[in-house]
Design a protein around this motif. Structure first.
Motif, short mmCIF file in Angstrom:
data_model
loop_
_atom_site.label_atom_id
_atom_site.label_comp_id
_atom_site.label_asym_id
_atom_site.label_seq_id
_atom_site.Cartn_x
_atom_site.Cartn_y
_atom_site.Cartn_z
N THR A 65 15.95 -4.17 -16.18
CA THR A 65 14.55 -4.23 -16.61
C THR A 65 14.34 -5.57 -17.32
O THR A 65 15.04 -5.90 -18.27
N ALA A 67 11.41 -7.92 -19.13
CA ALA A 67 10.07 -8.10 -19.68
C ALA A 67 9.77 -9.58 -19.77
O ALA A 67 10.61 -10.36 -20.22
N LEU A 93 8.45 -6.00 -16.35
CA LEU A 93 7.53 -5.47 -17.35
C LEU A 93 6.67 -6.61 -17.90
O LEU A 93 7.14 -7.74 -18.06
N PRO A 95 3.64 -7.33 -21.12
CA PRO A 95 3.09 -6.72 -22.33
C PRO A 95 1.58 -6.51 -22.24
O PRO A 95 0.86 -7.28 -21.60
N LEU A 106 5.02 -2.36 -23.37
CA LEU A 106 5.56 -2.94 -22.13
C LEU A 106 5.28 -2.01 -20.95
O LEU A 106 5.73 -0.87 -20.92
N VAL A 137 14.83 -1.51 -22.35
CA VAL A 137 14.65 -2.86 -21.82
C VAL A 137 15.94 -3.66 -21.98
O VAL A 137 16.57 -3.65 -23.03
N VAL A 140 14.29 -9.69 -22.43
CA VAL A 140 12.92 -10.05 -22.74
C VAL A 140 12.80 -11.57 -22.78
O VAL A 140 13.53 -12.24 -23.53
#
Length: 210
Positions: A65, A67, A93, A95, A106, A137, A140
């Motif tokens: 995953t 983000a 993902l 935001p 997310l 997650v 990021v």
């Protein structure tokens, strides 16, 4: 006869914080101008170099995953990396601001899913897009106006990422910026949350403890 030594009084803590916030505000203003002055072609070339470094990062290779963000106001363009991530079976993902709780949430974003423009002028998923909890997650990619060598970040002033980052209990957090946005040190203010490392078009920088 002994010479008289002048001792400079310490700055009151509350005044020192005001000075730090003022300095950050001025840095924010100046960096917006510098970044905005870069030609589109140069920005695209620098973005491609950053994407290449992220593609080779072990944390990206392991992540299921990821983000990230949609570039606005001259930010690093990660569109190519996000397309590659989806093609590789990773969940991408993006935001979205939750106005009720004043936090970032997310949402899963597929290749053809629509985006909306927030009141901040940022492209974000629709509210009905699936949500992924922060503790699920893996990676990021964090935008910012300025990062320093300790991993501290200067954003746009809303504090959304400073609220989000502490909730990402297992995620690697990578600041993404052009190399001129990485400076030796930013002034600390309450609530600042550093990233794990910073990736620019010229280097991968691991934060230095001071």
């Amino acid at each position: 006869m002994l010479a008289r030594v002048s001792v400079r009084p310490e700055m009151p803590p509350e005044y020192e914080q005001q000075v730090r916030f003022h300095v950050k505000s001025e840095l924010r203003r100046r960096m917006r101008g510098v970044r905005g002055a870069i030609a589109a072609e140069a920005r695209a070339e620098r973005s491609r170099a950053i994407v290449a470094r992220l593609r080779d990062d072990p944390s990206y290779a392991r992540a299921r995953t990821v983000a990230a963000f949609i570039a606005v106001r001259g930010e690093v363009d990660l569109a190519t990396l996000l397309a590659e991530a989806r093609a590789a079976g990773k969940t991408v993902l993006l935001p979205r601001v939750d106005p009720e709780h004043d936090v970032l949430v997310l949402h899963v974003h597929g290749p053809s899913a629509p985006l909306e423009t927030s009141s901040f002028g940022v492209s974000e998923p629709r509210a009905d897009a699936p949500i992924v909890a922060p503790h699920n997650v893996d990676l990021v990619l964090v935008p910012g106006l300025v990062f320093d060598e300790r991993g501290h970040r200067l954003g746009y002033g809303a504090g959304f990422y400073d609220k989000l980052l502490p909730t990402l209990t297992r995620a690697v957090t990578i600041g993404v910026a052009f190399d001129f946005q990485l400076v030796p040190e930013l002034p600390d203010t309450p609530g600042d949350v550093p990233v794990s490392r910073v990736v620019t078009d010229a280097r991968v920088h691991a934060p230095i403890a001071r």
